[in-house]
Motif scaffolding. Structure first.
Motif, short mmCIF file in Angstrom:
data_model
loop_
_atom_site.label_atom_id
_atom_site.label_comp_id
_atom_site.label_asym_id
_atom_site.label_seq_id
_atom_site.Cartn_x
_atom_site.Cartn_y
_atom_site.Cartn_z
N ILE A 141 0.85 -1.18 0.00
CA ILE A 141 0.00 0.00 0.00
C ILE A 141 0.89 1.24 0.00
N ARG A 142 0.64 2.13 -0.94
CA ARG A 142 1.46 3.32 -1.09
C ARG A 142 0.95 4.45 -0.19
N TYR A 143 1.87 5.30 0.24
CA TYR A 143 1.52 6.40 1.13
C TYR A 143 2.45 7.57 0.87
N GLY A 144 2.06 8.72 1.42
CA GLY A 144 2.85 9.93 1.20
C GLY A 144 2.77 10.87 2.38
N THR A 145 3.26 12.09 2.17
CA THR A 145 3.33 13.10 3.22
C THR A 145 2.55 14.33 2.78
N ALA A 146 1.67 14.82 3.63
CA ALA A 146 0.87 16.01 3.31
C ALA A 146 1.80 17.20 3.06
N THR A 147 1.56 17.91 1.97
CA THR A 147 2.45 19.01 1.58
C THR A 147 1.93 20.37 2.00
N GLN A 148 0.70 20.44 2.47
CA GLN A 148 0.18 21.74 2.91
C GLN A 148 -0.90 21.56 3.96
N ALA A 149 -1.02 22.53 4.83
CA ALA A 149 -2.08 22.52 5.83
C ALA A 149 -3.40 22.91 5.18
N SER A 197 -12.20 14.15 0.41
CA SER A 197 -11.50 14.84 -0.67
C SER A 197 -10.04 14.40 -0.72
N LYS A 198 -9.39 14.66 -1.85
CA LYS A 198 -7.98 14.33 -2.00
C LYS A 198 -7.13 15.31 -1.19
N VAL A 199 -6.13 14.80 -0.55
CA VAL A 199 -5.19 15.63 0.22
C VAL A 199 -3.87 15.68 -0.54
N PRO A 200 -3.42 16.86 -0.93
CA PRO A 200 -2.14 16.95 -1.66
C PRO A 200 -1.01 16.32 -0.86
N GLY A 238 -16.96 14.89 10.78
CA GLY A 238 -16.65 16.24 11.23
C GLY A 238 -15.59 16.86 10.36
N SER A 239 -15.04 17.97 10.84
CA SER A 239 -13.96 18.67 10.14
C SER A 239 -12.64 18.38 10.84
N TYR A 240 -11.56 18.48 10.06
CA TYR A 240 -10.24 18.16 10.60
C TYR A 240 -9.21 19.04 9.91
N GLN A 241 -8.23 19.50 10.70
CA GLN A 241 -7.17 20.34 10.17
C GLN A 241 -5.96 19.50 9.84
N VAL A 242 -5.71 19.29 8.56
CA VAL A 242 -4.51 18.57 8.13
C VAL A 242 -3.30 19.45 8.38
N LYS A 243 -2.23 18.83 8.87
CA LYS A 243 -0.97 19.56 9.07
C LYS A 243 0.04 19.12 8.02
N GLU A 244 0.86 20.04 7.62
CA GLU A 244 1.95 19.67 6.73
C GLU A 244 2.82 18.62 7.44
N GLY A 245 3.09 17.52 6.75
CA GLY A 245 3.88 16.45 7.33
C GLY A 245 3.06 15.28 7.84
N ASP A 246 1.72 15.40 7.81
CA ASP A 246 0.88 14.26 8.19
C ASP A 246 1.07 13.11 7.19
N LEU A 247 0.83 11.91 7.67
CA LEU A 247 0.88 10.73 6.80
C LEU A 247 -0.43 10.64 6.02
N VAL A 248 -0.32 10.43 4.71
CA VAL A 248 -1.49 10.36 3.84
C VAL A 248 -1.47 9.05 3.05
#
Length: 836
Positions: free
Chosen positions: A401-409, A480-483, A423-433
């Motif tokens: 399974i492929r994964y990446g790192t969030a590039t923007q909050a 939604s897609k997370v960059p 609910g709503s959630y605040q993605v942080k730069e550097g989160d695992l995606v």
């Protein structure tokens, strides 16, 4: 004697291999089907066929815990075998796992046949030899035609340790002449049986989790192929007709129309062969396609057509057993039926080869587009403990399974696993995606989906398993897609010396994940002496939560300078973040010399085993100690419990089981606990203390309503569906925690418990209810309405003191199948902290 000499030559003297292909009966020292074949001779026969057939190649891909070889045979035409790696590469290109476009001349459907995942279903491994022989022999024009455009991969025994446990026992006890009467000794397989592997795990539930070495080695090879069809060969009880596809409902919602259609085609093809022989069979009644870790569902969620074959037999049947119709089911019958069904699978794949390949390509094209399921991304907060993230990454890697790192909050909407709702959630730069748009998109959706959709509640296994619950992670399933950028790197190990050159006063780390427990185990085995913080404190500008571990120089002064070198070397080896501190005087809270820093003894631990225990549960605990925690454990027969035996141990672990302690044994346990001994009771073992004199544990009973006349007169039809109102096949419940209790340390504000039983117990009157269900508890997954109502307000885990010792009650088995990572941490709390 002639056949036996040939077998020895083929097994031990490859240079003198036979000049011609021999059938199993010609090769083996016994007529095939008249006796069970030891595993080493199964392997010897496979080598003989590979040495004497241009259609067969053999590879050894691993070994079992007991050292038996795991082998796979590749079977196809000579032309295909000459370019087999090109065919394999082309298929991975077709799936998007490798770059490039597959050449048309490499369009070959791949069929993988798996035999004997349950070792005592021995007719499967026996039939692998006859299947192999039929595929290799030169005088069958039909098979020669199939293999001109098909590749067959055949694994004769997925569980050699279990298979040999069963067959060796059988050969020891069986009389010369078969006795088909079911009450005779050869039909009474002893505990723990050959179904399970060395650690008594059911390997057919381990495909996705890969806790066992057999699974990991097999899946590494499986993923180098990604076959188009996979068949898992099993056996069931003696009076059951043969079962083959199509499977029963519920089908998982992500199973494609083509996968379901091919199941029907396969079933119809098998039926045509069975009809000619007059053999009984059935389809569509049991064995659903929901739980993702079976030998039919896991391949299905990897783009294959996954199917189960079930022949009457099992460990009960031996070489022959009387059936209810008065006939005798023989081992030869089992071999014949399995062989015909296996060959029929190859035939139907060949006949549908173009559709198989085009549908396989379409499956992975849709996966790459990210249009498989509701969620577009799964985001794992980088603020999770590094140990938990690492454990998850290991599982993702094993499943490609492929994964990446969030590039923007950014803010996203979706399902918040910790909150248990949308609910709503605040993605942080550097989160695992983990993106949905990837080749393993379906598997990602299935493993992360918060709650699988059920088209039918009559299921064969657990109904919820989402990885963020299992790993105790802060995570969100995003609509939604997370960059993201490809890849994810864990934070490097940092040794915070603060520029201080003097010797450290102590070394500390917070208790947050099971990796912290593994480090504690390693440290204590290395002679280091730890303390447990029973509350929160601050030291040198850093906050430490309850559960933090401290190694002070004072406790380890006998080690001298080796104290520092030893603990720092262990930290490097285990990649364990630890912080040196240079004073014991806290900024807030208690000092390191406080009584709130409890000394942790290294508990000498016994694990009960034997016929009183459930083999799977015992194996799960045994594997936990030896392989997961790497901590010494002593195996003691439950029947041998006595005051003298107990005196050698600090902790006794009771796996699930049916215990019948004598009055003297109960007295010995009680006295041992009063003197400081601790029992950890798992799952159904908890019931051994309910209602017993001196214990406050009480079973929680559903309210008994007097049945109305109409209820008494309900029809027989539909009784199975009515009964499931009291049934919990496997659902997740959000557990309330007393976060101040050591049993709850490191688990966060809530613990999601996998409940596989409707057993319910009242909250303890005397003791500590560290984990419990609220009165508003609702399941994730399916649980019957009456069962849920009775479970509300019940105990999940707690401690009842008995003198200086006591019992830890773990109502839900936290080690179930070895994949509930957060449960491993809970069990470590019970082992190391229940004395505090």
């Amino acid at each position: 004697m002639y056949r036996f000499l040939l077998a020895l030559l083929a097994a031990g003297l490859p240079a003198l291999a036979m000049a011609q292909l021999l059938s199993p009966s010609e090769f083996l020292p016994h007529e095939h089907g008249e006796q069970f074949t030891p595993h080493h001779l199964v392997v010897a026969y496979a080598r003989h066929v590979a040495d004497n057939s241009p259609r067969v190649q053999l590879q050894e891909y691993g070994a079992t815990p007991e050292g038996r070889p795991l082998i796979l045979l590749t079977i196809s035409s000579e032309e295909n075998l000459a370019r087999i790696q090109d065919i394999r590469t082309a298929n991975l290109q077709r799936a998007g796992m490798l770059p490039g476009t597959p050449a048309p001349e490499l369009n070959q459907p791949v069929v993988w046949l798996s035999f004997g995942v349950h070792g005592n279903e021995a007719g499967g491994t026996e039939s692998s030899m006859s299947t192999l022989y039929e595929l290799a022999r030169e005088d069958r024009a039909d098979i020669k035609e199939w293999l001109s455009s098909t590749v067959v991969l055949l694994d004769p025994s997925l569980n050699p340790d279990g298979y040999d446990r069963y067959t060796q026992w059988y050969r020891r006890v069986a009389p010369k002449a078969n006795t088909p009467e079911p009450h005779t000794l050869e039909h009474q397989e002893p505990w723990p049986g050959g179904r399970v592997n060395h650690y008594l795990f059911d390997l057919n539930r381990d495909w996705a989790w890969q806790t066992q070495p057999e699974s990991r080695q097999r899946l590494a090879l499986y993923q180098q192929w990604l076959p188009h069809v996979h068949v898992d060969v099993h056996e069931q009880y003696p009076d059951n007709p043969y079962y083959f596809a199509p499977a029963a409902a519920p089908y998982h919602e992500h199973i494609t129309d083509w996968q379901a259609e091919f199941q029907m085609k396969a079933g119809q093809n098998h039926a045509s062969h069975f009809d000619k022989q007059g053999w009984l069979y059935f389809t569509r009644e049991v064995f659903d396609l929901l739980y993702p870790s079976y030998g039919d569902t896991y391949p299905t969620f990897n783009g294959s057509i996954g199917m189960t074959h079930e022949q009457a037999g099992h460990g009960i049947s031996g070489r022959g057993i009387l059936m209810e119709n008065g006939d005798t089911l023989t081992l030869q019958d089992r071999i014949d039926h399995h062989t015909v069904a296996a060959l029929s699978t190859v035939e139907v794949a060949y006949n549908n080869r173009e559709k198989l390949l085009s549908s396989f390509s379409a499956y992975f094209k849709k996966a790459a587009e990210g249009t498989v399921g509701q969620f577009q991304s799964f985001v794992i907060s980088k603020d999770n403990p590094q140990g938990k993230i690492k454990s998850l990454l290991d599982l993702l890697d094993r499943n490609q399974i492929r994964y990446g790192t969030a590039t923007q909050a950014r803010e996203i909407k979706g399902y918040d696993y910790r909150a248990g709702g949308n609910g709503s959630y605040q993605v942080k730069e550097g989160d695992l995606v983990i993106p949905s748009a990837q080749p393993m998109s379906t598997l990602v959706q299935v493993l992360f989906e918060p709650e699988p959709a059920l088209e039918d509640s009559l299921t064969y296994d657990i109904t919820a398993w989402a990885l963020p619950f299992a790993y105790g992670l802060k995570a969100v399933a995003s609509d939604s897609k997370v960059p993201q950028a490809e890849g994810f790197t864990l934070a490097p190990l940092v040794s915070n010396t603060n520029g201080n050159s003097q010797p450290a006063y102590a070394y500390l780390y917070p208790w947050q994940s099971f990796s912290d427990a593994r480090f504690l185990s390693a440290a204590m085995k290395a002679g280091l002496k730890p303390r447990l913080a029973t509350g929160r404190f601050e030291l040198e500008g850093q906050a430490y939560p309850a559960g933090s571990i401290a190694f002070t120089r004072a406790d380890n002064r006998k080690l001298g300078e080796a104290f520092d070198t030893r603990i720092l070397a262990l930290a490097e080896k285990h990649q364990q973040p630890i912080t040196p501190v240079y004073t014991g005087f806290s900024d807030a809270g208690f000092d390191l010399g406080s009584e709130s820093m409890s000394f942790i003894d290294m508990p000498k631990t016994a694990l009960l085993t034997g016929p009183s225990t459930n083999a799977n549960s015992f194996g799960e605990a045994w594997h936990y100690f030896e392989q997961s925690l790497d901590y010494p454990v002593f195996l003691i027969s439950a029947e041998d419990i006595s005051s003298e035996v107990l005196s050698h141990y600090d902790v006794v672990v009771m796996p699930e089981g049916r215990y019948a302690f004598s009055e003297s044994q109960q007295g010995a346990l009680g006295e041992w606990m009063r003197r400081g001994g601790r029992v950890i009771a798992i799952g159904r073992a908890v019931g051994a203390f309910a209602g017993q004199q001196g214990f406050s544990l009480a079973a929680k009973r559903p309210e008994q309503e007097e049945a109305a006349a109409g209820q008494r007169l309900l029809p027989y039809a539909g009784q199975a569906r009515r009964s499931i109102t009291n049934y919990v096949p496997g659902a997740i419940f959000k557990t309330q925690l007393d976060t101040t209790h050591p049993l709850a340390f490191g688990l966060g504000s809530h613990y999601y418990s996998l409940k596989t039983s409707s057993s319910a117990f009242e909250l303890l009157d005397r003791g500590w209810n560290a984990g419990y269900l609220s009165e508003e508890a609702t399941p994730i997954g399916f649980a019957g309405a009456k069962a849920v109502e009775n479970l509300k307000g019940s105990l999940v885990f707690g401690i009842e003191n008995q003198g200086r010792g006591g019992v830890v009650y773990l109502v839900d088995n936290p080690l179930f199948r070895g994949f509930w990572e957060e449960g491993k941490l809970l069990f470590a709390n019970a082992l190391f902290f229940s004395q505090n």
